[in-house]
Design an enzyme around this catalytic site. Structure first.
Site, PDB file in Angstrom:
ATOM      1  N   ASP A  55       0.818  -1.228   0.000  1.00 19.54           N
ATOM      2  CA  ASP A  55       0.000   0.000   0.000  1.00 19.54           C
ATOM      3  C   ASP A  55       0.845   1.268   0.000  1.00 19.54           C
ATOM      4  O   ASP A  55       0.427   2.301   0.526  1.00 19.54           O
ATOM      5  CB  ASP A  55      -0.960   0.029   1.209  1.00 19.54           C
ATOM      6  CG  ASP A  55      -1.771  -1.240   1.325  1.00 19.54           C
ATOM      7  OD1 ASP A  55      -2.262  -1.696   0.284  1.00 19.54           O
ATOM      8  OD2 ASP A  55      -1.893  -1.772   2.436  1.00 19.54           O
ATOM      9  N   GLN A  86       2.223  -5.865  -3.202  1.00 23.25           N
ATOM     10  CA  GLN A  86       2.530  -5.961  -1.761  1.00 23.25           C
ATOM     11  C   GLN A  86       3.846  -5.216  -1.460  1.00 23.25           C
ATOM     12  O   GLN A  86       4.178  -4.279  -2.174  1.00 23.25           O
ATOM     13  CB  GLN A  86       2.583  -7.417  -1.274  1.00 23.25           C
ATOM     14  CG  GLN A  86       1.223  -8.122  -1.281  1.00 23.25           C
ATOM     15  CD  GLN A  86       0.815  -8.658  -2.623  1.00 23.25           C
ATOM     16  OE1 GLN A  86       1.570  -9.349  -3.285  1.00 23.25           O
ATOM     17  NE2 GLN A  86      -0.392  -8.357  -3.052  1.00 23.25           N
ATOM     18  N   LYS A 137       2.287   2.248  -5.091  1.00 24.65           N
ATOM     19  CA  LYS A 137       3.002   1.773  -6.290  1.00 24.65           C
ATOM     20  C   LYS A 137       2.209   2.035  -7.556  1.00 24.65           C
ATOM     21  O   LYS A 137       2.776   2.369  -8.592  1.00 24.65           O
ATOM     22  CB  LYS A 137       3.280   0.260  -6.184  1.00 24.65           C
ATOM     23  CG  LYS A 137       4.225  -0.116  -5.087  1.00 24.65           C
ATOM     24  CD  LYS A 137       4.395  -1.618  -4.998  1.00 24.65           C
ATOM     25  CE  LYS A 137       3.177  -2.353  -4.494  1.00 24.65           C
ATOM     26  NZ  LYS A 137       2.770  -2.079  -3.118  1.00 24.65           N
ATOM     27  N   GLY A 154      -4.065  -4.024  -4.389  1.00 24.29           N
ATOM     28  CA  GLY A 154      -5.061  -2.994  -4.662  1.00 24.29           C
ATOM     29  C   GLY A 154      -4.330  -1.752  -5.109  1.00 24.29           C
ATOM     30  O   GLY A 154      -3.799  -1.024  -4.282  1.00 24.29           O
ATOM     31  N   HIS A 155      -4.242  -1.551  -6.406  1.00 23.14           N
ATOM     32  CA  HIS A 155      -3.478  -0.422  -6.928  1.00 23.14           C
ATOM     33  C   HIS A 155      -4.441   0.659  -7.401  1.00 23.14           C
ATOM     34  O   HIS A 155      -5.212   0.457  -8.330  1.00 23.14           O
ATOM     35  CB  HIS A 155      -2.552  -0.897  -8.060  1.00 23.14           C
ATOM     36  CG  HIS A 155      -1.485  -1.833  -7.571  1.00 23.14           C
ATOM     37  ND1 HIS A 155      -0.718  -2.607  -8.395  1.00 23.14           N
ATOM     38  CD2 HIS A 155      -1.047  -2.095  -6.315  1.00 23.14           C
ATOM     39  CE1 HIS A 155       0.139  -3.321  -7.665  1.00 23.14           C
ATOM     40  NE2 HIS A 155      -0.053  -3.027  -6.401  1.00 23.14           N
TER      41      HIS A 155
HETATM   42  P1  IMP Z   1      -2.537 -12.788   1.506  1.00 21.75           P
HETATM   43  O1  IMP Z   1      -1.582 -12.186   0.536  1.00 21.75           O
HETATM   44  O2  IMP Z   1      -3.982 -12.554   1.136  1.00 21.75           O
HETATM   45  O3  IMP Z   1      -2.233 -14.225   1.785  1.00 21.75           O
HETATM   46  O4  IMP Z   1      -2.349 -12.018   2.905  1.00 21.75           O
HETATM   47  C1  IMP Z   1      -1.153 -12.154   3.670  1.00 21.75           C
HETATM   48  C2  IMP Z   1      -0.798 -10.838   4.349  1.00 21.75           C
HETATM   49  O5  IMP Z   1      -0.402  -9.897   3.357  1.00 21.75           O
HETATM   50  C3  IMP Z   1      -1.931 -10.170   5.103  1.00 21.75           C
HETATM   51  O6  IMP Z   1      -1.402  -9.499   6.233  1.00 21.75           O
HETATM   52  C4  IMP Z   1      -2.488  -9.159   4.126  1.00 21.75           C
HETATM   53  O7  IMP Z   1      -3.131  -8.078   4.772  1.00 21.75           O
HETATM   54  C5  IMP Z   1      -1.199  -8.726   3.456  1.00 21.75           C
HETATM   55  N1  IMP Z   1      -1.418  -8.225   2.100  1.00 21.75           N
HETATM   56  C6  IMP Z   1      -1.673  -8.953   0.995  1.00 21.75           C
HETATM   57  N2  IMP Z   1      -1.791  -8.156  -0.074  1.00 21.75           N
HETATM   58  C7  IMP Z   1      -1.575  -6.899   0.351  1.00 21.75           C
HETATM   59  C8  IMP Z   1      -1.516  -5.638  -0.311  1.00 21.75           C
HETATM   60  O8  IMP Z   1      -1.662  -5.512  -1.530  1.00 21.75           O
HETATM   61  N3  IMP Z   1      -1.277  -4.562   0.485  1.00 21.75           N
HETATM   62  C9  IMP Z   1      -1.053  -4.677   1.825  1.00 21.75           C
HETATM   63  N4  IMP Z   1      -1.085  -5.839   2.476  1.00 21.75           N
HETATM   64  C10 IMP Z   1      -1.344  -6.947   1.746  1.00 21.75           C
END
Ligand code: IMP
Length: 428
Positions: free
Chosen positions: A13, A225, A16, A40-41
């Site tokens: 977040d 991420q 990017k 989420g871009h």
């Molecule tokens: P997963 O990727 O859905 O398996 O989530 C694993 C961890 O990564 C969790 O803490 C999510 O909140 C975090 N996470 C996954 N995608 C994002 C992102 O795009 N932005 C911020 N945190 C993320």
């Protein structure tokens, strides 16, 4: 031409999407290399806001070729939904300019069910996943039972793989997690019904990106991420299931390290985190609430409030080391305006010892004490600043201290969500 990897230097977040969108103007190819629809871009351009979870952020530029590399886990439904939403806005997201690697793994309903079931069962130590099936899909990839995009051309293989995967997963879902069983034939039918729309996009993206390299085109590799959510280098187990570091761009696209010319690390001017896990500079006070409100810190994928805190130069320093960051893009500096004081965590203390890098043992980051330096805040509205010299002296001092602490220059400074609200600095 420059082949640039853009990664998030914190916990995701960082903004990017905006930086990728901006640099896409000068790129002919934009490729995503890891993650899936957990990202989420958000991009603000031409008076409208677009949130993309899966498609490369470069899709808004009509001439760019957008690729989804083998390292991505692709949710077919989200993929088609995003295409439909873009086409409805008059943006071309046809196979003419969007392609998916035949080697990318597909996210199926049982991956999402298992993701949710596991989280529901993890009493007290939830990861806080996005529930998008990311972890279980990467598990199947590593277990060598995954379904890949290219398999869609072979209906018998799709059916056989889904049946095989569900033999095991239905035992887990019903026996351990008390969820409903998933029907293999219905799952395969639903997926194969989408195949005619998906197949025109599925191709050998390795060949496309290598051709672009040979033709000296400019390529952007778009990370999702952030570094500290990396499966190997992040705050394990509170991480995502892919390699979010810059090296992931190579594994996730089939491009060699020698083809990469630059790494840009995107960092927010403060820190946020969604989901569980250690966060040394977290602010559970009015300043944290202020940052959350001013920065609209709610997840673009799940809507969850993001935890907020001061900038942590220790994790940024580690990001520089892990990714070979050449330049930082510092985002959301405007959110800090009107705070009387700003703080930067310059080191940690653990058991009386000062540390310049995060401790490596599981859980140890939760025990560190941040060592802060305090800076005067700035009151001026900086959202209209377009040159570095336009920024108030206090804001420049804050940026220059971040540069000193991380050892890399801030080449881009974002002062608002708009495409034009970016200060570009000529840095060595
Ligand atoms: P997963 O990727 O859905 O398996 O989530 C694993 C961890 O990564 C969790 O803490 C999510 O909140 C975090 N996470 C996954 N995608 C994002 C992102 O795009 N932005 C911020 N945190 C993320």
């Amino acid at each position: 031409m420059a082949n640039i990897v853009i990664i998030g230097a914190q916990w995701g977040d960082e903004g990017k999407g905006k930086i990728v969108d901006m640099l896409s103007a000068e790129s002919q190819v934009i490729e995503r290399f890891q993650g899936g629809a957990n990202a989420g871009h958000t991009i603000k351009a031409g008076g409208r806001e677009t949130v993309l979870h899966l498609l490369p952020s470069g899709i808004l530029w009509p001439d760019a070729l957008c690729l989804i590399g083998n390292g991505v886990v692709l949710d077919p439904e989200v993929f088609l939904e995003e295409i439909d939403a873009l086409q409805a806005e008059g943006i071309d997201a046809s196979p003419r300019r969007l392609a998916v690697s035949a080697k990318a793994h597909l996210i199926l309903p049982y991956h999402k069910a298992l993701d949710k079931a596991r989280e529901a069962k993890r009493a007290g130590s939830k990861i806080g996943t996005t529930g998008r099936g990311i972890g279980p899909c990467y598990e199947d990839k590593a277990a060598r039972i995954g379904l890949r995009a290219g398999d869609l051309a072979r209906p018998d293989l799709v059916r056989a793989k889904i049946r095989h995967a569900l033999l095991e997963k239905n035992i887990l879902l019903t026996g351990l997690y008390k969820f409903d069983a998933i029907d293999a034939d219905r799952t395969a039918d639903a997926l194969l019904a989408l195949a005619p729309r998906l197949l025109p996009y599925i191709t050998d993206t390795d060949a496309l990106v290598h051709k672009a390299i040979q033709e000296n085109k400019a390529i952007l590799f778009e990370g999702a991420q952030g570094v500290h959510l990396d499966i190997d280098h992040g705050t394990y187990p509170f991480v995502t299931s892919s390699n979010t570091v810059s090296a992931g761009a190579c594994c996730g696209t089939g491009v060699a390290p020698s083809a990469i010319s630059e790494v840009i690390g995107v960092a927010k001017a403060y820190t946020t985190r969604v989901g569980s896990g250690p966060f040394p500079t977290e602010l559970n006070d009015d300043t944290g609430s202020y940052l959350q409100a001013q920065g609209h810190e709610f997840g673009a994928t799940t809507g969850r409030p993001r935890r907020c805190g001061w900038l942590d130069a220790v994790i940024l320093r580690e990001s520089v080391r892990l990714n070979g960051i050449d330049r930082l893009a510092l985002t959301k500096l405007d959110v800090l305006q009107n705070l009387p004081q700003l703080k930067i965590c310059v080191a940690y203390e653990l058991d009386g010892k000062r540390m310049d890098y995060p401790p490596q043992g599981e859980g140890e980051l939760a025990a560190v004490k941040p060592v802060y330096e305090t800076f005067p805040g700035f009151e001026d509205d900086i959202s209209g600043c377009r040159k570095y010299g336009d920024l108030p002296e206090e804001a420049r001092a804050y940026i220059e201290r971040i540069e000193e602490l991380t050892g890399v220059p801030a080449g881009y400074i974002s002062v608002g969500p708009g495409r034009d609200q970016t200060i570009i600095r000529q840095v060595a």
